[in-house]
Design an enzyme around this catalytic site. Structure first.
Site, PDB file in Angstrom:
ATOM      1  N   SER A 158      45.530 -26.504 -10.347  1.00 16.75           N
ATOM      2  CA  SER A 158      46.505 -26.917  -9.336  1.00 16.75           C
ATOM      3  C   SER A 158      47.354 -25.798  -8.758  1.00 16.75           C
ATOM      4  O   SER A 158      48.092 -26.032  -7.793  1.00 16.75           O
ATOM      5  CB  SER A 158      47.422 -28.000  -9.915  1.00 16.75           C
ATOM      6  OG  SER A 158      46.776 -29.254  -9.908  1.00 16.75           O
ATOM      7  N   LYS A 161      47.397 -25.121  -5.027  1.00 14.98           N
ATOM      8  CA  LYS A 161      48.270 -25.824  -4.085  1.00 14.98           C
ATOM      9  C   LYS A 161      49.252 -24.867  -3.412  1.00 14.98           C
ATOM     10  O   LYS A 161      49.736 -25.132  -2.307  1.00 14.98           O
ATOM     11  CB  LYS A 161      49.016 -26.949  -4.791  1.00 14.98           C
ATOM     12  CG  LYS A 161      48.149 -28.129  -5.221  1.00 14.98           C
ATOM     13  CD  LYS A 161      48.999 -29.211  -5.866  1.00 14.98           C
ATOM     14  CE  LYS A 161      48.184 -30.477  -6.164  1.00 14.98           C
ATOM     15  NZ  LYS A 161      47.246 -30.325  -7.282  1.00 14.98           N
ATOM     16  N   SER A 329      52.834 -32.056  -8.146  1.00 17.29           N
ATOM     17  CA  SER A 329      51.416 -31.706  -8.144  1.00 17.29           C
ATOM     18  C   SER A 329      50.599 -32.834  -7.506  1.00 17.29           C
ATOM     19  O   SER A 329      49.648 -33.354  -8.075  1.00 17.29           O
ATOM     20  CB  SER A 329      50.901 -31.429  -9.559  1.00 17.29           C
ATOM     21  OG  SER A 329      49.672 -30.722  -9.510  1.00 17.29           O
TER      22      SER A 329
END
Length: 495
Positions: A158, A161, A329
């Site tokens: 993640s 991102k 997230s």
């Protein structure tokens, strides 16, 4: 079977993990502190800092400067009369991050040799697995203070991102809003709900759109209407490569509440298999409640060329969507932002087009993209690869006073021990609670952490630690936390 990813904490009283910061003075230096309101006492708790000056007109950090100017308190301050038998005010919390203020005179940069010595016993921790890369840079100078294979591509999970949101902010600007519209055909017989790609569209938003559309129908004086829905703004497959999966809904231009089938607003949840169709059916029900007569079941079709817009809903500004993406997230919003970037860059609004558009925008920002493969916008795809140097350079770009439009990529980062995916971490005696802002990343055998911290010299550092081959996620996370805590110097170590 889909592999697990990090599950953000669920705090119903603060659905987007927002934090209000207050400015205090401690030992002659300015710091930012989080205030958690208490009905009885006004308990003050210190948390992470505002990292950089910027035009915070909206989003998670709204009105921080006004709050800071109005407040000058330390933890444990007495905020009014104490009720009989009530406990004493809480003790003052430790100092937190200072604001990134270019007017402040700072000490010389940290010595890279001393940083290497400090990180050496931590970077090789077996809990991190078989391979670890790292990059630590001074954001003001761009100088690398520490590196361990920083140009080696790794699966970022993640932390990718960060790349997605910076590219979106760069391409679209922080004030951009995603529009969902309702269009009425020239003969006033067909109403079309047109998805713009806003995954945060809510039932209340549908109600408002239906009320406006029903009013327009009454003004036209026509009879019943057919309802269609248009998802053509996005192209290509709607299923993410790991789908079906509770971590992400089908990626479509029309959905309500990220296709969630419960009342959650973050983390894994059962998802609709047809979020666009579900949204259209819910809209039809709202139209009838508003007094419009709808014939037949909604069907998918593009709005007619000469149809006129009779209702519009705009999403929260991109700045707020970016902060929500990073704090929680949020996989659905990050994929939407990647596609919005693709549209802005003239690419196809699918996984491949989003990859090309985000990569092109990073190159425009002069970020090292060698070896990078942005397989998706969320980091759920294990085929994605980035380098530690790419992530730290992105964070430095977001901290650049000449690029205020990127600042929300910093203000949205979770605060250690307080918000989002870091809310339950840094509570085990590291001393770094509130001192670190960072994006987490977790897939099976993959753990990562990338963010910012103020070092003992008062300089803003950007860091990225990417690890693979780990066997116990909790142990890998603790090892990553220790690395980041070490960057705080004495403030992050136990006495």
């Amino acid at each position: 079977m889909a592999e697990p990813v990090e599950e953000p904490s669920n705090r119903p009283s603060d659905p987007w993990g927002r934090i209000k910061n207050l400015k205090s003075k401690r030992s002659g230096s300015n710091t930012w502190q989080v205030v958690a309101g208490s009905t009885a006492l006004g308990l003050v708790v210190a948390t992470g800092a505002v990292l950089a000056a910027g035009p915070w007109d909206n989003g998670q950090r709204k009105a921080e400067r006004q709050l800071a100017a109005a407040e000058d308190r330390t933890g444990g301050a007495h905020h009014g009369r104490t009720l009989p038998g009530a406990p004493e005010p809480a003790p003052s919390a430790p100092a937190v991050l200072g604001a990134l203020d270019t007017a402040v005179t700072r000490s010389a940069p940290q010595d890279p040799a001393s940083l290497r010595t400090a990180l050496a016993p931590l970077i090789g921790a077996p809990e991190l697995g078989t391979r670890t890369t790292a990059s630590v840079i001074d954001t003001a100078t761009g100088k690398q203070l520490y590196g361990r294979a920083p140009a080696t591509p790794m699966t970022p999970a993640s932390t990718i991102k960060i790349a997605t949101v910076v590219a979106a902010l760069s391409a679209l600007g922080p004030d951009h809003r995603i529009a969902t519209t309702v269009r009425l055909s020239e003969d006033a017989r067909t109403l079309t709900l047109v998805g713009g790609g806003d995954p945060t569209l809510s039932p209340a938003d549908l109600t408002s759109l239906a009320a406006s559309a029903a009013k327009a129908l009454r003004e036209d004086g026509k009879g019943p209407v057919r309802l269609t829905y248009d998802t053509s703004r996005y192209t290509g497959p709607v299923l993410h490569p790991i789908s079906p999966n509770t971590n992400i809904a089908p990626v479509t231009a029309l959905m309500v509440n990220e296709g969630r089938l419960d009342d959650s607003d973050r983390g894994p949840a059962q998802r609709s298999e047809d979020p666009a169709g579900d949204a259209a059916r819910a809209f039809a029900a709202e139209l009838e409640k508003a007094g419009a007569e709808v014939t037949g079941a909604p069907r998918e079709a593009r709005a007619a060329g000469k149809a006129r817009t009779v209702a519009t809903h705009h999403s929260a500004p991109l700045s707020a969507l970016v902060e929500r993406t990073l704090t929680n997230s949020d996989n659905d919003i990050s994929e939407a932002l990647a596609r919005q970037t693709a549209i802005a860059k003239g690419e196809s609004a699918d996984f491949a087009g989003a990859r090309r558009a985000v990569t092109a925008e990073l190159r425009k920002l002069q970020v090292p993209t060698e070896g990078a493969h942005l397989a998706d916008g969320s980091g759920l795809d294990r085929e994605g690869k980035v380098t530690a140097a790419l992530l730290t350079t992105l964070l430095a770009r977001a901290a650049d006073p000449e690029r205020p439009g990127l600042r929300h990529a910093l203000t949205g980062l979770p605060v250690a021990g307080f918000s989002g995916t870091l809310s339950t971490r840094y509570r085990d005696g590291t001393g770094a609670t509130g001192l670190i802002r960072a994006k987490t990343g977790t897939l099976t055998g993959v753990n990562s952490l990338s963010g910012t911290v103020i070092d003992p010299q008062g300089r803003l550092l950007a860091f990225a630690f990417l690890a693979s081959g780990s066997e116990v996620p909790a142990e890998a996370e603790a090892a990553l936390d220790a690395l980041a805590a070490e960057l705080t110097g004495g403030a992050g170590r136990e006495d």
